[in-house]
Motif scaffolding. Structure first.
Motif, PDB file in Angstrom:
ATOM      1  N   UNK A 204       0.954  -1.144   0.009  1.00  0.00           N
ATOM      2  CA  UNK A 204       0.135   0.036  -0.032  1.00  0.00           C
ATOM      3  C   UNK A 204       0.834   1.254   0.049  1.00  0.00           C
ATOM      4  N   UNK A 205       1.986   1.266   0.836  1.00  0.00           N
ATOM      5  CA  UNK A 205       2.744   2.407   0.898  1.00  0.00           C
ATOM      6  C   UNK A 205       3.547   2.730  -0.412  1.00  0.00           C
ATOM      7  N   UNK A 206       3.859   1.541  -1.057  1.00  0.00           N
ATOM      8  CA  UNK A 206       4.587   1.868  -2.283  1.00  0.00           C
ATOM      9  C   UNK A 206       3.881   2.265  -3.355  1.00  0.00           C
ATOM     10  N   UNK A 207       2.328   2.133  -3.292  1.00  0.00           N
ATOM     11  CA  UNK A 207       1.785   2.658  -4.330  1.00  0.00           C
ATOM     12  C   UNK A 207       0.623   3.852  -4.089  1.00  0.00           C
ATOM     13  N   UNK A 208       1.409   4.838  -3.323  1.00  0.00           N
ATOM     14  CA  UNK A 208       0.388   6.187  -3.142  1.00  0.00           C
ATOM     15  C   UNK A 208       0.600   7.014  -4.350  1.00  0.00           C
ATOM     16  N   UNK A 209      -0.384   7.700  -4.200  1.00  0.00           N
ATOM     17  CA  UNK A 209      -0.972   8.656  -5.331  1.00  0.00           C
ATOM     18  C   UNK A 209       0.203   9.611  -5.779  1.00  0.00           C
ATOM     19  N   UNK A 210       0.624  10.093  -6.981  1.00  0.00           N
ATOM     20  CA  UNK A 210       1.334  10.740  -7.514  1.00  0.00           C
ATOM     21  C   UNK A 210       1.059  11.430  -8.672  1.00  0.00           C
ATOM     22  N   UNK A 211       0.839  12.380  -8.895  1.00  0.00           N
ATOM     23  CA  UNK A 211       0.351  13.044 -10.267  1.00  0.00           C
ATOM     24  C   UNK A 211       0.315  14.516 -10.213  1.00  0.00           C
ATOM     25  N   UNK A 212       0.207  15.116 -11.596  1.00  0.00           N
ATOM     26  CA  UNK A 212       0.367  16.285 -11.702  1.00  0.00           C
ATOM     27  C   UNK A 212      -0.377  16.862 -13.104  1.00  0.00           C
ATOM     28  N   UNK A 213      -1.453  17.717 -12.996  1.00  0.00           N
ATOM     29  CA  UNK A 213      -2.007  18.045 -14.237  1.00  0.00           C
ATOM     30  C   UNK A 213      -2.265  19.636 -14.131  1.00  0.00           C
TER      31      UNK A 213
END
Length: 126
Positions: free
Chosen positions: A35-44
């Motif tokens: 779970x910790x390794x798949x945290x959300x990361x985005x920029x738009x």
């Protein structure tokens, strides 16, 4: 002969059905590490500017894990530009700061051609 073919077909279908494995549900395997390794990361970022209607609006947001921040803006009908800057705080939730640019303008007369007042269309017969 037809009876034999139908009987043979039934035997083949029953045999195939008997060899199928029963469906067994299992809970998904997960751990805190995955779970910790798949945290959300985005920029738009996106924007619209329509010169014919003087309509402008846009939005930008960035997220890295629990840290989310962004802003959006819209051209209001009174001529002002409304901007909302925000961030998401785990304890406080969505925190926004709203600001306005420009001065509100209204038409002198609501009877003018550029009036935004709604009027039902006149019926046309013919």
């Amino acid at each position: 002969m037809l009876c034999f073919q139908v009987l043979l077909l039934l035997v083949v279908v029953a045999s195939a059905a008997a060899q199928r494995r029963p469906y067994a549900y299992r809970a998904p395997e997960s751990s805190e590490e995955s779970y910790e390794s798949s945290e959300a990361k985005y920029n738009f970022n996106w924007a619209v500017s329509d010169d014919s209607s003087s309509n402008e609006f846009g939005h930008q947001e960035a997220r890295d894990g629990d840290d989310t921040q962004g802003s959006y803006y819209v051209q209001l009908p009174d001529g002002r530009l409304q901007t909302v800057k925000y961030f998401v705080d785990g304890d406080s939730g969505y925190v926004a700061e709203v600001s306005y640019e420009g001065e509100a303008r209204y038409p002198d007369s609501y009877e003018s051609f550029e009036s935004r007042e709604y009027r039902a269309p006149r019926p046309v017969y013919g």
